[in-house]
Design an enzyme around this catalytic site. Structure first.
Site, PDB file in Angstrom:
ATOM      1  N   ASP A 134     -14.372  -6.618  18.427  1.00 52.62           N
ATOM      2  CA  ASP A 134     -15.088  -7.339  19.464  1.00 52.62           C
ATOM      3  C   ASP A 134     -14.166  -7.637  20.650  1.00 52.62           C
ATOM      4  O   ASP A 134     -13.013  -8.035  20.466  1.00 52.62           O
ATOM      5  CB  ASP A 134     -15.615  -8.651  18.867  1.00 52.62           C
ATOM      6  CG  ASP A 134     -16.512  -9.424  19.790  1.00 52.62           C
ATOM      7  OD1 ASP A 134     -17.600  -8.910  20.099  1.00 52.62           O
ATOM      8  OD2 ASP A 134     -16.123 -10.535  20.200  1.00 52.62           O
ATOM      9  N   GLU A 165     -14.912  -2.729  21.506  1.00 60.45           N
ATOM     10  CA  GLU A 165     -15.834  -3.192  22.538  1.00 60.45           C
ATOM     11  C   GLU A 165     -15.010  -3.561  23.759  1.00 60.45           C
ATOM     12  O   GLU A 165     -14.142  -4.431  23.690  1.00 60.45           O
ATOM     13  CB  GLU A 165     -16.619  -4.416  22.057  1.00 60.45           C
ATOM     14  CG  GLU A 165     -17.623  -4.896  23.098  1.00 60.45           C
ATOM     15  CD  GLU A 165     -18.139  -6.300  22.838  1.00 60.45           C
ATOM     16  OE1 GLU A 165     -19.258  -6.594  23.276  1.00 60.45           O
ATOM     17  OE2 GLU A 165     -17.422  -7.107  22.227  1.00 60.45           O
ATOM     18  N   ASP A 183     -26.649  -7.492  21.545  1.00 60.15           N
ATOM     19  CA  ASP A 183     -26.457  -8.215  22.806  1.00 60.15           C
ATOM     20  C   ASP A 183     -27.312  -7.670  23.939  1.00 60.15           C
ATOM     21  O   ASP A 183     -27.201  -8.141  25.073  1.00 60.15           O
ATOM     22  CB  ASP A 183     -24.978  -8.140  23.240  1.00 60.15           C
ATOM     23  CG  ASP A 183     -24.081  -9.056  22.427  1.00 60.15           C
ATOM     24  OD1 ASP A 183     -24.582 -10.040  21.864  1.00 60.15           O
ATOM     25  OD2 ASP A 183     -22.866  -8.764  22.355  1.00 60.15           O
TER      26      ASP A 183
END
Length: 547
Positions: free
Chosen positions: A199, A249, A324
């Site tokens: 992340d 990410e 998301d």
């Protein structure tokens, strides 16, 4: 069985909280994932990626981790996860964990200790700066709204939190922090995990702590000065040289950095997510507006990254949806009628899966699930959405207008429960679901899709098979075409005398076939079962020929 070259893999993202509930709690769980592995196997993917399942207060739906080694009891326990890995492996499916190492929850024992005193050894695990109550160290903005520094009354200092107030950024300058994180990653590798999604990994290296002149301050922490050193060190200390697939990410990143992150000889990551193509409905960079998307800009960004990463030797993750993002069929396709929903969902799948990179499918995307179009603010659960509602209302925006924006942009659009059948709660739970379901569950559900050979599901299944069987989809170079066409997304893939042409009509009207584009060759896949002399609404196909 899973393919041998990870570059030919396809990943299925599971948001456990909304996937399948076996306890009646109203939230999905690990046993629920195990129960649906045959469905995942039928789709044909190689990996499942689970969003965080660790111990967490769930202020940010698990991205606020309080214990990296403990499974969140809402989802199950460590034995359940062990069983999931075993059952997945028996079906030829690998398991990818989501790890957040830019920050931890403020409930993590490291932060609890850090708060006790300035000379506590854990204090330096986080980023602290002096400041008065009404004078933060810098004017950086949190990605969830407000200043990025949180005041601690007891010590008269601020800690950095680029996200929620309960998510404190870790200090990667501290050797001990990095050692602890690498030890944790190795624990999960030894446990049997096959991959990791990291992340916001490009935010771990902070630069100078200075005020920003324009914008939220991203320039001081995005792709920071030591980020490549840190990721290389992590690679060498953990998954490097092992049969482990990784994806990072990358927030507000660049092609040059992403080539560096993924070029094999640099020994950093396998692949990267970037999100530039999913901001084409953000006029002037503003997310919280109701705006049509810019189709020309969508093509430009996708092709810029396709060509740039290909020529630089990097590797993309390609995707429309995740936990998301809004549902793509509502965003770039059409959910006005069921016919348009099915056609446009297939079109979007075909035009994306023809690209170079590792495809990611988000749960329900393969069914053509839509945004739920919630009409009340109490239906929303996401902290970012609730903050945006309060902020927009405070600026004088009418409630109805804000709700329209949220119905298009909220992260909760993708977090509604997976639609398994047309029974109560779409077969997701026997209890009260933690968030409302979309209203179309009687039509859009897995049971119905599996029975209908013309469903969106079978288009995704065929695209996965083509990825496994057709080398040109994996290794072929990319050539964009008709970049200024207002309706068509067209490109070629080229490999050793083979040419694959992708043609997709993104409009809801028929348009002529493009001139000077060769449309001969065999049809590998299409969302219409015949060919006429025009491209019909949302028509898409992959054409293959040998030169």
């Amino acid at each position: 069985m899973a393919v041998s070259d990870w570059r030919k893999s396809v990943v299925y993202q599971i948001y456990p909280k909304s996937f399948n509930d076996t306890t009646g709690s109203g939230m999905g769980d690990i046993r629920g994932i195990i129960e649906k592995l045959d469905y995942v196997q039928a789709l044909g993917v190689d990996f499942i990626w689970l969003t965080p399942i660790y111990e967490s207060p769930m202020h940010d739906n698990g991205y606020d981790i309080s214990d990296y080694y403990k499974i969140n009891e809402r989802f199950g326990n460590i034995d359940d996860f062990k069983t999931l890995i075993q059952e997945a492996h028996q079906r030829g499916i690998k398991v990818m964990l989501d790890i957040v190492i830019n920050h931890t929850s403020t409930s993590h024992e490291w932060f609890v200790e850090a708060q006790k005193s300035k000379d506590n050894p854990y204090r330096d695990y986080y980023i602290w700066r002096d400041g008065d109550y009404d004078s933060p160290p810098t004017n950086w903005e949190s990605k969830f709204g407000g200043n990025a520094w949180q005041y601690d009354d007891d010590s008269n200092q601020y800690y950095l939190r680029l996200f929620d107030v309960t998510q404190a950024d870790l200090n990667w300058e501290n050797d001990a922090v990095r050692r602890e994180l690498y030890e944790m990653i190795n624990y999960w590798i030894d446990f049997g995990v096959d991959g990791f999604r990291f992340d916001v990994i490009n935010l771990i290296s902070k630069g100078d702590f200075e005020n920003t002149v324009h914008g939220p301050g991203k320039e001081f922490y995005t792709d920071g000065p030591k980020v490549h050193d840190y990721i290389h060190e992590m690679n060498r200390s953990t998954f490097g040289g092992k049969d482990i697939m990784t994806v990072g990410e990358m927030s507000s990143t660049t092609i040059d950095h992403c080539i560096k992150y993924t070029k094999p000889e640099r020994q950093e990551l396998s692949s990267v997510f970037n999100f530039h193509h999913l901001k084409v409905d953000y006029p002037n960079g503003e997310k919280w507006t109701s705006s049509p998307y810019d189709f020309i800009e969508l093509k430009r960004i996708l092709m810029e990254w396709q060509e740039g990463m290909d020529q630089g030797g990097g590797w993309n993750a390609i995707f429309w949806c995740n936990h998301d993002q809004p549902r793509v069929v509502s965003r770039f396709g059409s959910d006005r009628t069921d016919e348009e929903r099915v056609l446009s969902a297939k079109m979007l799948a075909i035009s994306l899966h023809g690209l170079k990179g590792t495809p990611y499918i988000y749960q329900g995307e393969e069914l053509g699930m839509t945004n739920p179009k919630f009409s009340r603010i109490d239906q929303y659960k996401d902290v970012e959405s609730l903050n945006a509602y309060e902020s927009l209302r405070a600026k004088g925006t009418a409630s109805d207008a804000v709700l329209k924006i949220l119905s298009e942009k909220s992260r909760d659009n993708s977090r509604t429960p997976m639609q398994w059948d047309n029974s109560k709660n779409a077969g997701f739970t026997d209890g009260e679901p933690w968030i409302d379901l979309a209203p179309d569950t009687s039509v859009v559900n897995a049971e119905a899709a599996l029975k209908d050979e013309e469903s969106v599901f079978y288009t995704y299944k065929k695209l996965i098979e083509l990825r496994h069987e057709t080398d040109i989809l994996t290794y072929g170079s990319v050539e964009p075409l008709l970049m200024n066409d207002q309706n068509l997304f067209v490109y070629k893939r080229i490999l050793d005398g083979e040419v694959l042409t992708a043609v997709a009509n993104y409009s809801n009207k028929s348009v002529p076939y493009p001139e000077n584009i060769s449309i001969d060759g065999s049809v590998l896949i299409s969302n219409y079962d015949d060919t006429v002399d025009v491209l019909r609404p949302f028509e898409a196909k992959l054409l293959h020929r040998t030169e």
